[in-house]
Design an enzyme around this catalytic site. Sequence first.
Site, PDB file in Angstrom:
ATOM      1  N   ASP A  39      69.712  82.119  66.622  1.00  0.00           N
ATOM      2  CA  ASP A  39      69.765  82.854  65.151  1.00  0.00           C
ATOM      3  C   ASP A  39      70.743  82.933  64.299  1.00  0.00           C
ATOM      4  O   ASP A  39      71.766  83.660  64.454  1.00  0.00           O
ATOM      5  CB  ASP A  39      69.126  84.276  65.851  1.00  0.00           C
ATOM      6  CG  ASP A  39      68.452  85.037  64.496  1.00  0.00           C
ATOM      7  OD1 ASP A  39      68.362  84.319  63.306  1.00  0.00           O
ATOM      8  OD2 ASP A  39      68.097  86.225  64.540  1.00  0.00           O
ATOM      9  N   ASP A  76      69.900  92.372  69.199  1.00  0.00           N
ATOM     10  CA  ASP A  76      68.595  91.668  69.178  1.00  0.00           C
ATOM     11  C   ASP A  76      69.124  90.211  68.920  1.00  0.00           C
ATOM     12  O   ASP A  76      68.158  89.338  68.840  1.00  0.00           O
ATOM     13  CB  ASP A  76      68.132  92.224  67.924  1.00  0.00           C
ATOM     14  CG  ASP A  76      68.635  92.020  66.665  1.00  0.00           C
ATOM     15  OD1 ASP A  76      69.622  93.172  66.566  1.00  0.00           O
ATOM     16  OD2 ASP A  76      68.083  91.338  65.888  1.00  0.00           O
TER      17      ASP A  76
END
Length: 488
Positions: free
Chosen positions: A278, A268
């Site tokens: 991220d 992810d």
Amino acid sequence: MPVSPAYRPDPRFFELGAEYGDAVKPADLPQTILRLRNDRAAATVGLETLSDAEWVAHFGRFEPLPGQPGPVAMRYHGHQFRVYNPEIGDGRGFLAAQMREVSGAQAASDRVASDSALPTRLLDLGTKGSGQTPWSRHADGRLTLKGGVREALAAAMLESLGVPTCRILSLIETGEDLERHDEPSPTRSAVMVRLSHSHIRFGTFQRAAYYGRKDQIEALMEHARSLYHPAVAPGDATGFLAAVVEASAALTAKWIAAGFVHGVLNTDNLNVTGESFDYGPWRFLPHYEPGFTAAYFDQNGLYAFARQPEAVFWNLTQLAGCLKLIAESEPQVADLAAALNGFGPAYIRHLRAAFLNRLGVKSLGEAADQRLLDATLALAREKKEALRWEPIFFDWFGGFSSAARALGGVRGKTYQGEAFDAFRFALMEHEPDRPERLEHPMFAAPEPEELLIDEVEALWSAIDAADDWAPLKAKLARLETAKAAWSL
């Protein structure tokens, strides 16, 4: 005027429908103190003309920008440390907007010619710390201020080194005290907005595959193909996978050349454009150490520095497994496997190019370029702490034309021995690439810009102890200067 005439909303993900995301409401934050606004990044999508009040309204209160629907928490699954988790999704963030990049912005940043006939890139505004969503489980949906500062630093350092990365557009302190079990609490809170080239993760495909939804896989692939890999023919799953493999190989090679350890390379946390984002427990190498890890909880070294290519390939294998569900024949399955197995050769090719780019020299062909790559790694392996990772590229940028600078610098006595001799001979073979870059004042300094953990903690300490943001802003300015120096 709230936005510049260059602003072009294009909310394409929202057209996929409710099966790919959930409409959500942002948290009602007690405070919105603007800490960082990245006007250079904002200018690439026509948002630099926002006043501070408008900025806070859109990126702290999340009033929709013109032409944008409300926020959507994206649905996805993922392998987390290779354990499949169907209970994740956007748990503390959402997709806030999509817009087209200003014409020529990417060309300027990548030193390639701008072609006004080509469509500009579709970019996303994604949030972190904006409140709970249906995928928060029992978490609070918030972000620590320190976490936001760390992400801003990681993105700025990677961008300065030419690594495809999201950019942190905004950081706003929100006035809440957060409890965290793995750091001193209570701690300050923030909401962050990143500007990214897609938030469609490998895990977005995995969710559709988990539910056996071939129709969703096909729709998602066509959506991603048309927007991010338009050279691939409609319906060509093999071509799409090959494009994602190539982009992922290039990204991984540039991480390695930058000495970067992402820390949490779950499915992810990789997207279909090969742009990294991220940044949680990231680190930059202090010196060459293949087993160096960024996350204290990565006790088996799954995502250690030198294992990152393996991790990315494993994640690509999961994406290929999803696309296999829409293959209509055995030859198509074989073609998918061949596309996946292209990762290894592509990674080595991109790694050679990344090291040449970091050393500021031209290619001399595969054999000579490989000798230079191998010799650089051997020198880093032998010298370790005495040399560190980043100084190798700083001292020898421009090739052997930098010999006087390197040998007369603070590490001059380090450059001796068999490993250095092999490096020197390999470097001498290669011509400098744009040697005029060495005229930049940065190369007259004794040390390069690094971003090791001690400096990160010191920058945060100034904010935490005295609310002093000057050191952080000075560091970000120096990284912007470094970006210009490396890429002029």
